[in-house]
Design a protein around this motif. Structure first.
Motif, short mmCIF file in Angstrom:
data_model
loop_
_atom_site.label_atom_id
_atom_site.label_comp_id
_atom_site.label_asym_id
_atom_site.label_seq_id
_atom_site.Cartn_x
_atom_site.Cartn_y
_atom_site.Cartn_z
N LEU A 77 -3.76 0.00 4.31
CA LEU A 77 -2.43 -0.34 4.50
C LEU A 77 -2.47 -1.78 3.74
CD1 LEU A 77 -2.39 0.12 8.41
CD2 LEU A 77 -0.64 0.99 6.86
N GLU A 78 -3.31 -2.17 3.40
CA GLU A 78 -3.40 -3.44 2.47
C GLU A 78 -3.05 -2.80 1.13
OE1 GLU A 78 -7.10 -6.36 3.44
OE2 GLU A 78 -7.24 -5.77 1.31
N ALA A 79 -3.79 -1.77 0.55
CA ALA A 79 -3.26 -1.22 -0.71
C ALA A 79 -1.75 -0.81 -0.54
CB ALA A 79 -4.26 -0.25 -0.85
N LEU A 80 -1.39 -0.29 0.49
CA LEU A 80 0.18 -0.01 0.48
C LEU A 80 0.94 -1.26 0.59
CD1 LEU A 80 2.48 2.06 1.38
CD2 LEU A 80 1.86 1.75 3.63
N GLY A 81 0.35 -2.30 0.88
CA GLY A 81 1.24 -3.61 0.82
C GLY A 81 1.65 -3.82 -0.52
N HIS A 82 0.35 -3.71 -1.53
CA HIS A 82 0.84 -3.83 -2.85
C HIS A 82 1.71 -2.91 -3.45
CE1 HIS A 82 -2.07 -7.25 -2.82
NE2 HIS A 82 -2.95 -6.34 -2.35
N ILE A 83 1.61 -1.70 -3.07
CA ILE A 83 2.65 -0.66 -3.58
C ILE A 83 4.02 -1.02 -3.36
CG2 ILE A 83 3.27 1.87 -3.45
CD1 ILE A 83 0.05 2.49 -2.97
N ILE A 84 4.38 -1.53 -2.23
CA ILE A 84 5.92 -1.55 -2.02
C ILE A 84 6.14 -2.91 -2.46
CG2 ILE A 84 5.35 -0.10 0.08
CD1 ILE A 84 5.53 -2.64 1.83
N ILE A 85 5.50 -3.62 -3.20
CA ILE A 85 6.09 -4.87 -3.81
C ILE A 85 6.84 -4.21 -5.07
CG2 ILE A 85 5.57 -6.95 -5.31
CD1 ILE A 85 3.15 -7.09 -3.60
N THR A 86 6.18 -3.26 -5.84
CA THR A 86 7.12 -2.75 -6.98
C THR A 86 7.89 -1.57 -6.68
OG1 THR A 86 4.94 -1.83 -7.75
CG2 THR A 86 5.56 -3.60 -9.06
N ALA A 87 7.53 -0.64 -5.49
CA ALA A 87 8.02 0.65 -5.12
C ALA A 87 8.40 0.26 -3.65
CB ALA A 87 7.27 1.79 -5.42
N PRO A 88 9.52 -0.44 -3.49
CA PRO A 88 9.74 -0.49 -2.02
C PRO A 88 10.11 0.78 -1.15
CG PRO A 88 11.18 -2.07 -3.29
CD PRO A 88 10.40 -1.05 -4.34
N PHE A 89 10.08 0.82 0.24
CA PHE A 89 10.43 2.05 0.84
C PHE A 89 12.04 2.04 0.56
CE2 PHE A 89 6.75 1.60 3.43
CZ PHE A 89 6.02 2.83 3.30
N ARG A 90 12.43 3.27 0.54
CA ARG A 90 13.96 3.44 0.46
C ARG A 90 14.47 4.93 1.43
NH1 ARG A 90 12.61 4.96 -4.81
NH2 ARG A 90 11.26 3.02 -4.56
N HIS A 91 15.71 4.93 1.54
CA HIS A 91 16.13 6.14 2.39
C HIS A 91 16.88 7.12 1.08
CE1 HIS A 91 15.30 4.77 6.34
NE2 HIS A 91 15.71 3.67 5.90
N MET A 92 16.13 8.13 0.90
CA MET A 92 16.73 9.00 -0.24
C MET A 92 17.85 9.94 0.29
SD MET A 92 13.40 9.84 -2.46
CE MET A 92 11.98 9.07 -2.40
N VAL A 93 18.62 10.43 -0.37
CA VAL A 93 19.68 11.51 -0.02
C VAL A 93 19.18 12.64 -0.36
CG1 VAL A 93 22.04 12.11 -0.56
CG2 VAL A 93 21.40 9.71 -0.30
N THR A 94 19.65 13.90 0.63
CA THR A 94 19.35 15.24 0.25
C THR A 94 20.10 15.66 -0.75
OG1 THR A 94 20.52 15.97 2.04
CG2 THR A 94 18.10 15.28 2.64
#
Ligand code: MD6
Ligand code: FE
Length: 215
Positions: free
Chosen positions: A36-53
């Motif tokens: 989860l700590e590593a995930l915290g770094h990932i979402i700084i440059t690639a934040p969670f988003r809601h994609m469209v189908t």
């Protein structure tokens, strides 16, 4: 959920759902904080988003990716892409702790030499669901998928090779890892709406990491 309940619910051991699909209970428990700590770094440059189908619906699951390729969907369809469409940049590198966990879990399930090049990261808030689907955008269907559950527990729907097959229900708890390949690779699956619960590491969310070999 309180820590006490969590300790009671967490299990170890292996449950084979069918040939090719196995749940490794608690396999990611010891590494959860680091993941989860590593995930915290990932979402700084690639934040969670809601994609469209492709059909135009906004997905209730929030997603991001790391690794050489990321799974994306928009009005043109589903695909794996080396760049994040939001930033135009490559996806963040797959952290060493992610890769090691995925490889260890795959090996433990009998898939040696699993080298994932994509990690799709799903975030579920309460009420979020994932409807029945097959994972078939990966070029090499011989490679397994390794799926890590963190945070709030969910009910995983485990279906058949045709959509009409009535799925069974598999609870997935914090720290559980599912490895899935071979004859099970194209089974339909989904997630029931997530209940309102609390986990000390993720709050009201469930996080799922799915590792794939795409290229
Ligand atoms: C999830 N997982 O657990 C969604 N797909 O949040 C998936 O859709 C999935 O767990 C293929 C293999 C394993 C999975
Ligand atoms: Fe899937």
């Amino acid at each position: 959920m309180h820590l006490f309940d969590e300790a009671e619910l967490s299990q170890t051991g292996r449950e084979e759902l069918c040939p090719g699909a196995i749940v490794l209970r608690g396999f990611a428990l010891a590494g959860a904080t680091t993941l989860l700590e590593a995930l915290g770094h990932i979402i700084i440059t690639a934040p969670f988003r809601h994609m469209v189908t492709p059909g135009g619906f906004r997905m209730s699951v929030a997603m991001t990716n790391c690794g050489s390729y990321g799974w994306v969907t928009d009005h043109t369809g589903y695909r794996y892409d080396a760049t994040d469409p939001e930033s135009g940049q490559p996806w963040p590198k797959m952290p060493g702790v992610f890769l090691k966990l995925a490889q260890d879990a795959a090996a433990s399930a009998g898939f040696e030499d699993f080298t994932p090049d994509a990690c799709l990261i799903n975030r579920y808030a309460s009420g979020t669901r994932l409807s029945l689907h097959q994972d078939k955008n990966e070029r090499d269907l011989n490679a397994p998928i390794v799926s890590v559950s963190l945070g709030v527990p969910v009910i995983f729907l485990w279906g058949g090779l045709r959509r009409e097959v009535r799925p069974s229900r598999v609870p997935l708890l914090h720290g559980d890892v599912m490895v899935w390949g071979g004859p099970a690779r194209l089974r339909y699956h989904g997630i029931l709406p997530v209940k309102q619960e609390y986990h000390p590491l993720t709050g009201s969310h469930r996080i799922n990491l799915t590792f794939r070999k795409v290229a």
